[in-house]
Scaffold this active site. Sequence first.
Site, PDB file in Angstrom:
ATOM      1  N   LYS A 186       6.634  11.437  -0.434  1.00 55.40           N
ATOM      2  CA  LYS A 186       6.243  11.816  -1.782  1.00 55.40           C
ATOM      3  C   LYS A 186       5.354  10.736  -2.403  1.00 55.40           C
ATOM      4  O   LYS A 186       5.324   9.595  -1.949  1.00 55.40           O
ATOM      5  CB  LYS A 186       7.491  12.046  -2.646  1.00 55.40           C
ATOM      6  N   ASN A 187       4.655  11.091  -3.472  1.00 59.85           N
ATOM      7  CA  ASN A 187       3.797  10.117  -4.150  1.00 59.85           C
ATOM      8  C   ASN A 187       4.578   8.874  -4.549  1.00 59.85           C
ATOM      9  O   ASN A 187       4.068   7.754  -4.478  1.00 59.85           O
ATOM     10  CB  ASN A 187       3.152  10.738  -5.383  1.00 59.85           C
TER      11      ASN A 187
END
Length: 395
Positions: A186-187
């Site tokens: 994920k970011n």
Amino acid sequence: MNIPLIDLKAQYNSIAEDLDRVTKEVLSSANYIMGKNVTEFEKQFADYIGVNNAISVGNGTDALVIALKSLGIGEGDEVITTTFTFFATAESISAVGATPVFVDVDKDTFNIDPSKIENKITKNTKAIIAVHIFGQSAKMDEINEIAKKNNLKVIEDACQAVGGKYKGRNIGTLSDVACFSFFPTKNLGCAGDGGMIVTSNDDVATIARALRTHGSGENGQKAYNLLNNITEEVESSAEDANDTIYNPLKYYNYLIGFNTRLDAIQAAILKVKLTHIDKWNERRREISKIYDEELKNTNLTIPSVLKECEPVYHMYILQSEDRESLLNKLKEKGIATGVYYPVPLHLQKVYKNLGYKEGDMPVAEYLSHRTFAIPVYPELTQEQIEYIVKSIKSK
């Protein structure tokens, strides 16, 4: 040249000194469960999103399950959601005993189509889960209007969208409760599994805190009292209570809950990474603009961004009429890609009993044969970006 779809080693190398330091600090403290790092990260994340409460859990799926249960959703209920998303969105609905009701998506943004929600509402419908797919917000004003009109709860599945905005407001502040994932890709990712529930509803937060740790202790009693309209003083955990070794209050249980906590070492890592997330997201937008410009006159369809949205490009998704041959070409050139999502949820075998068939969600089915992701992680070099573009455009 070999370019991975996501380069976790490159991200680690960019902040290795800080990550190594905080990891060693947690290890040497011997305080591995809950504690200072977890409470500090929860406070920092709540402030970042702009909510009153952030409740960390073991992963994004558990965040969704606990969010649903905290809103009182369970057996016999129906929850409306998108068919074009990762399985966990629907799985969490099933996990609490409710039934997922799938809705088709918008062809340009891949997000749930609000115009198709109302005809799916029945007397059993209790909530809508809006997924901000690939990092762009769903049309939350329209979704919230439908929910208000029909007395439904709204949950944001923001697992791919940390840092995104909708009409200037942070994703995660647009509903009754929102859920985030800190899966490594994920970011904002940790070095393992992790998740977060955010809400400005203090009662929902109390129940969620109780459910994540066996419905026990101080939060368990508070939740029990809340659910049973009991007014009484609740004993607080001692300041020196150590959840790793011994906290006497955890042996008093009030609800049937779960065992799903964010590890202290992951919280420490996430505290470091949270200070970088806006810079990383901005770099993703910069790379995406390069792709938009370079690929706009090809036979590919580039991502569409709504004017009211500020996406964070968890994935940069292209569409191709000849996806397989293009993916094979990129593989030969050492460029990794990913197909998101090859089977819409209404056609997954596990939901065969719900009676959906091919043709029920034509847009999602169309997209499932066309969409694919190319690298967009912030550590990409200019040379790598140019190589990706050149490889896609080559005959």
